[in-house]
Motif scaffolding. Structure first.
Motif, mmCIF file in Angstrom:
data_model
loop_
_atom_site.group_PDB
_atom_site.id
_atom_site.type_symbol
_atom_site.label_atom_id
_atom_site.label_comp_id
_atom_site.label_asym_id
_atom_site.label_seq_id
_atom_site.Cartn_x
_atom_site.Cartn_y
_atom_site.Cartn_z
ATOM 1 N N TYR A 1 0.837 -1.208 0.000
ATOM 2 C CA TYR A 1 0.000 0.000 0.000
ATOM 3 C C TYR A 1 0.868 1.252 0.000
ATOM 4 C CZ TYR A 1 -3.435 3.454 1.579
ATOM 5 O OH TYR A 1 -4.228 4.566 1.680
ATOM 6 N N ASP A 2 1.907 1.264 0.814
ATOM 7 C CA ASP A 2 2.769 2.448 0.912
ATOM 8 C C ASP A 2 3.511 2.702 -0.393
ATOM 9 O OD1 ASP A 2 1.961 2.935 3.496
ATOM 10 O OD2 ASP A 2 3.664 1.894 4.424
ATOM 11 N N GLU A 3 3.964 1.642 -1.058
ATOM 12 C CA GLU A 3 4.653 1.809 -2.339
ATOM 13 C C GLU A 3 3.711 2.384 -3.393
ATOM 14 O OE1 GLU A 3 7.986 -1.599 -2.872
ATOM 15 O OE2 GLU A 3 5.980 -2.365 -2.473
ATOM 16 N N LEU A 4 2.490 1.858 -3.426
ATOM 17 C CA LEU A 4 1.518 2.348 -4.402
ATOM 18 C C LEU A 4 1.122 3.790 -4.109
ATOM 19 C CD1 LEU A 4 -0.792 -0.789 -4.761
ATOM 20 C CD2 LEU A 4 0.961 -0.001 -6.363
ATOM 21 N N LYS A 5 1.002 4.100 -2.841
ATOM 22 C CA LYS A 5 0.621 5.464 -2.451
ATOM 23 C C LYS A 5 1.712 6.455 -2.862
ATOM 24 C CE LYS A 5 -0.772 8.163 1.598
ATOM 25 N NZ LYS A 5 -1.047 8.109 3.052
ATOM 26 N N ALA A 6 2.968 6.065 -2.663
ATOM 27 C CA ALA A 6 4.078 6.935 -3.052
ATOM 28 C C ALA A 6 4.089 7.154 -4.566
ATOM 29 C CB ALA A 6 5.406 6.329 -2.592
ATOM 30 N N LYS A 7 3.801 6.084 -5.315
ATOM 31 C CA LYS A 7 3.750 6.198 -6.774
ATOM 32 C C LYS A 7 2.594 7.116 -7.193
ATOM 33 C CE LYS A 7 4.526 4.849 -11.106
ATOM 34 N NZ LYS A 7 4.360 3.428 -11.480
ATOM 35 N N LEU A 8 1.451 6.967 -6.550
ATOM 36 C CA LEU A 8 0.287 7.801 -6.872
ATOM 37 C C LEU A 8 0.580 9.266 -6.578
ATOM 38 C CD1 LEU A 8 -2.720 7.939 -7.735
ATOM 39 C CD2 LEU A 8 -3.319 7.604 -5.320
ATOM 40 N N ASN A 9 1.238 9.528 -5.470
ATOM 41 C CA ASN A 9 1.581 10.900 -5.112
ATOM 42 C C ASN A 9 2.436 11.565 -6.185
ATOM 43 O OD1 ASN A 9 0.182 10.635 -2.742
ATOM 44 N ND2 ASN A 9 1.989 10.328 -1.456
ATOM 45 N N LYS A 10 3.384 10.795 -6.732
ATOM 46 C CA LYS A 10 4.269 11.341 -7.762
ATOM 47 C C LYS A 10 3.500 11.611 -9.050
ATOM 48 C CE LYS A 10 8.615 9.268 -6.189
ATOM 49 N NZ LYS A 10 9.704 8.318 -6.536
ATOM 50 N N VAL A 11 2.635 10.669 -9.416
ATOM 51 C CA VAL A 11 1.885 10.805 -10.663
ATOM 52 C C VAL A 11 0.916 11.979 -10.600
ATOM 53 C CG1 VAL A 11 0.156 9.682 -12.138
ATOM 54 C CG2 VAL A 11 2.125 8.384 -11.317
ATOM 55 N N LEU A 12 0.281 12.166 -9.437
ATOM 56 C CA LEU A 12 -0.701 13.243 -9.278
ATOM 57 C C LEU A 12 -0.094 14.531 -8.740
ATOM 58 C CD1 LEU A 12 -3.727 11.251 -7.792
ATOM 59 C CD2 LEU A 12 -3.257 11.798 -10.189
ATOM 60 N N ASN A 13 1.217 14.483 -8.432
ATOM 61 C CA ASN A 13 1.905 15.643 -7.876
ATOM 62 C C ASN A 13 1.262 16.093 -6.569
ATOM 63 O OD1 ASN A 13 3.952 17.559 -7.848
ATOM 64 N ND2 ASN A 13 2.737 19.085 -8.947
ATOM 65 N N ILE A 14 1.002 15.127 -5.704
ATOM 66 C CA ILE A 14 0.339 15.408 -4.426
ATOM 67 C C ILE A 14 1.343 15.865 -3.363
ATOM 68 C CG2 ILE A 14 -0.980 14.347 -2.550
ATOM 69 C CD1 ILE A 14 -2.370 12.616 -4.603
ATOM 70 N N ASP A 15 2.638 15.550 -3.587
ATOM 71 C CA ASP A 15 3.694 15.961 -2.660
ATOM 72 C C ASP A 15 3.502 15.398 -1.260
ATOM 73 O OD1 ASP A 15 5.012 17.451 -4.597
ATOM 74 O OD2 ASP A 15 3.881 19.271 -4.129
ATOM 75 N N GLY A 16 3.179 14.129 -1.189
ATOM 76 C CA GLY A 16 3.118 13.455 0.098
ATOM 77 C C GLY A 16 1.835 13.622 0.863
ATOM 78 N N GLU A 17 0.890 14.346 0.301
ATOM 79 C CA GLU A 17 -0.394 14.490 0.987
ATOM 80 C C GLU A 17 -1.097 13.144 1.112
ATOM 81 O OE1 GLU A 17 -2.982 18.099 0.229
ATOM 82 O OE2 GLU A 17 -1.850 17.936 -1.632
ATOM 83 N N ASP A 18 -1.920 13.011 2.114
ATOM 84 C CA ASP A 18 -2.795 11.857 2.194
ATOM 85 C C ASP A 18 -3.787 11.917 1.041
ATOM 86 O OD1 ASP A 18 -5.562 10.666 3.335
ATOM 87 O OD2 ASP A 18 -3.851 9.609 4.195
ATOM 88 N N VAL A 19 -4.103 10.771 0.451
ATOM 89 C CA VAL A 19 -4.976 10.770 -0.728
ATOM 90 C C VAL A 19 -6.340 11.366 -0.407
ATOM 91 C CG1 VAL A 19 -3.855 8.855 -1.882
ATOM 92 C CG2 VAL A 19 -5.655 8.367 -0.246
#
Length: 326
Positions: free
Chosen positions: A256-274
């Motif tokens: 989950y953490d790996e996927l979340k980190a990948k999602l953050n990069k793709v969406l440019n969330i900068d580490g925010e909680d989804v």
């Protein structure tokens, strides 16, 4: 002379047509031979014409289509492999491009009944009640595919595949045809197990290109029949099947953490909680439009919407897989 084990090797050795020097004198004598050897080696390293880089799993069979996008083959769906109880596995994945230009192409943890960051993010967007948020969720929806073992009865494009067992990846449209055969709609139709070796049925896979996409509507099952009258041959086919359980093994999924980190990069969330990120998107949307539904109603996940968000087309992910490799 030098000794290696029980073999006597002459000072001047010929190795694959090239000389190797064992003394300084030989080094000087055969220096021209060394140049020949080196230039030949460099030439081979630079020659990539015979190489084809591929990441494809040769256990999988893929139908071939012509320039018009049409193709046909006859296959037989096979029963569950030895030691397993189902003749298919179901896989969910996500494949979409974020505002960063980067692609998110990953298997979804919902396949193995675990929380997935994209599903959580999409759910927040969907439940905002704002149509533009729903559009984003639709774009990022899960893709549904199945994997089964098949026996290739006829493959005119690659006749060498005939009589062999392969894995076959397919979508909901083809799965619906399997389900229709097992659960017929009308009283005068008898249910048939398409995965049965004796009373199953060959499947005519017919592919057409409709509005730019592969279409399988013309595909159909033949009259039920035994795959082979030789039980030894049927046993050979069954034992040649590939294990399906490996595709839904937890170790084959990112955490989950790996996927979340990948999602953050793709969406440019900068580490925010989804969830926080989704709320930010929703706040921006509210500035330009009003909610279209009452968000106080019972929430539901993106996957609950059977009309808009289930994968109702037989989507081939090869294009997205290629993007992931680049």
């Amino acid at each position: 002379m030098i000794y290696v084990g029980k073999q006597t090797i002459l000072n001047t050795l010929k190795y694959k047509g090239k000389y190797m020097a064992n003394t300084f004198a030989e080094l000087r004598k055969f220096r021209n031979k060394d140049l020949e050897k080196l230039t030949e080696k460099v030439s081979k390293l630079n020659d990539k014409s015979g190489e084809k880089k591929t990441y494809e799993d040769d256990r999988f069979w893929k139908p071939v289509v012509d320039k018009a996008g049409n193709g046909m083959a006859v296959i037989r769906f096979l029963p569950a492999p030895e030691g397993e109880d189902m003749p298919w596995v179901q896989l969910f994945s996500h494949s979409f491009q974020g505002p960063t230009g980067k692609w998110y192409i990953e298997n979804s943890l919902t396949t193995i009944n675990k929380k997935d960051p994209v599903s959580e993010y999409n759910t927040q967007l969907w439940n905002s009640g704002i149509e533009s948020d729903k559009d984003v969720a639709r774009k990022q929806k899960r893709k549904l595919q199945y994997i089964s073992n098949i026996y290739v009865v006829k493959d005119s494009s690659h006749p060498e595949n005939e009589g062999k067992v392969f894995l076959f990846k397919y979508g909901k449209k083809i799965f619906d045809k399997l389900n229709d055969l097992m659960n017929p709609e009308f009283e005068d139709e008898n249910p048939v197990n398409p995965f049965d070796l004796w009373e199953g049925a060959n499947f005519k896979l017919k592919i057409r290109k409709v509005e730019g996409y592969q279409n399988y509507d013309k595909s159909e099952f033949e009259t039920p029949s035994v795959l082979s009258s030789d039980d030894e041959e049927l046993e050979r086919i069954w034992k040649a099947e590939h294990k399906l359980s490996e595709f839904v093994r937890e170790s084959n999924f990112k955490s989950y953490d790996e996927l979340k980190a990948k999602l953050n990069k793709v969406l440019n969330i900068d580490g925010e909680d989804v969830e926080v990120a989704a709320k930010s998107v929703t706040q921006e949307s509210k500035k330009i439009e009003k909610p279209t539904v009452d968000v106080k109603k019972k929430t539901k996940t993106v996957e609950d919407d059977s009309v808009s968000l289930n994968d109702d087309d037989d989507e081939n992910l090869s294009y997205f897989e290629k993007l992931a490799e680049d």
